[in-house]
Design a protein around this motif. Structure first.
Motif, PDB file in Angstrom:
ATOM      1  N   CYS A   1       1.510  -0.940   0.183  1.00  0.00           N
ATOM      2  CA  CYS A   1      -0.049  -0.025  -0.003  1.00  0.00           C
ATOM      3  C   CYS A   1       1.074   1.723   0.146  1.00  0.00           C
ATOM      4  O   CYS A   1       2.512   1.123   0.987  1.00  0.00           O
ATOM      5  CB  CYS A   1      -1.029  -0.175   0.988  1.00  0.00           C
ATOM      6  SG  CYS A   1      -1.877   1.798   1.295  1.00  0.00           S
TER       7      CYS A   1
ATOM      8  N   CYS B   1      -0.625   3.647   6.149  1.00  0.00           N
ATOM      9  CA  CYS B   1      -2.302   1.894   6.831  1.00  0.00           C
ATOM     10  C   CYS B   1      -1.471   0.869   7.611  1.00  0.00           C
ATOM     11  O   CYS B   1      -0.123   1.131   7.655  1.00  0.00           O
ATOM     12  CB  CYS B   1      -1.709   1.481   5.076  1.00  0.00           C
ATOM     13  SG  CYS B   1      -3.034   0.014   5.019  1.00  0.00           S
TER      14      CYS B   1
ATOM     15  N   THR C   1      -0.726  -1.776   6.926  1.00  0.00           N
ATOM     16  CA  THR C   1      -0.378  -2.857   6.526  1.00  0.00           C
ATOM     17  C   THR C   1       0.862  -2.524   6.468  1.00  0.00           C
ATOM     18  O   THR C   1       1.985  -3.091   6.133  1.00  0.00           O
ATOM     19  CB  THR C   1      -0.714  -3.377   5.254  1.00  0.00           C
ATOM     20  OG1 THR C   1      -0.752  -1.770   4.295  1.00  0.00           O
ATOM     21  CG2 THR C   1      -1.953  -4.120   5.237  1.00  0.00           C
TER      22      THR C   1
ATOM     23  N   CYS D   1      -7.288  -0.764  -1.468  1.00  0.00           N
ATOM     24  CA  CYS D   1      -6.881  -1.416  -0.002  1.00  0.00           C
ATOM     25  C   CYS D   1      -7.709  -1.467   0.083  1.00  0.00           C
ATOM     26  O   CYS D   1      -8.658  -0.450   0.537  1.00  0.00           O
ATOM     27  CB  CYS D   1      -5.648  -0.191   0.414  1.00  0.00           C
ATOM     28  SG  CYS D   1      -5.157  -0.712   2.074  1.00  0.00           S
TER      29      CYS D   1
ATOM     30  N   CYS E   1      -7.311   0.823   4.267  1.00  0.00           N
ATOM     31  CA  CYS E   1      -7.591   2.164   4.151  1.00  0.00           C
ATOM     32  C   CYS E   1      -7.641   2.993   3.085  1.00  0.00           C
ATOM     33  O   CYS E   1      -8.300   4.068   2.556  1.00  0.00           O
ATOM     34  CB  CYS E   1      -6.103   3.121   4.020  1.00  0.00           C
ATOM     35  SG  CYS E   1      -4.901   3.383   2.493  1.00  0.00           S
TER      36      CYS E   1
END
Ligand SMILES: [Zn+2]
Length: 152
Positions: A108, A113, A115, A137, A140
């Motif tokens: 991402c 985010c 992740t 994503c 987000c």
């Protein structure tokens, strides 16, 4: 000459029906630098194709693509087909297919985010648009269309 002559390989992967001009991106995904030094990589650009008009072909000796790389190729070259060669024969043929969800292939681009935090969460995108491909994503909702810069 109607047919392109490619020297047969004993073991490796042939990626055919790559959209015209996209083979260099495919090479970046494959990671040519990581290959065995004895492996030959052949690239044919701008080859006549009944299906596509023009296409590119990439042939790599002594390499079989991981499912992750196949997914990444599906993002860049959705028309491609992949043949695994073992002992001079096609042992597996796969049509590259863009799944509805892409897990762990693309990072991402949003630094905030979840992740991209320390959490052990794999990136996950849904395909928001297919032609051209745009991903969203799951966490987000950031949109990504520049996959090469964000390959995991
Ligand atoms: Zn995100």
């Amino acid at each position: 000459m109607r047919e392109l002559k490619i020297t047969p390989i004993k073991n490796g992967t042939v990626i055919d029906h790559i959209g015209n001009g996209l083979s260099l991106e495919v090479l970046r995904i494959i990671g040519v630098r990581d290959l065995d030094k004895d492996s030959t990589v052949s690239v044919a650009l701008h080859v006549r194709s009944q299906k596509l008009g023009w296409k590119d072909i990439v042939k790599v000796e002594n390499m079989e693509l991981s499912p992750r790389k196949v997914n990444a190729i599906a993002l860049i070259a959705p028309t491609a087909s992949i043949a695994i060669i073992r002992d001079f024969k096609v042992s597996e043929k796969r049509v590259v297919d863009l799944p509805d969800r892409i897990v762990g292939v693309v990072r991402c681009p949003n630094p905030n985010c979840i992740t991209n935090q320390k959490e052990p969460i794999e990136s996950e995108f849904e395909v928001a648009r297919r032609r051209p491909v745009v991903l969203r994503c799951t966490y987000c909702e950031r949109l990504v269309d520049d996959f090469l810069r964000h390959l995991a």
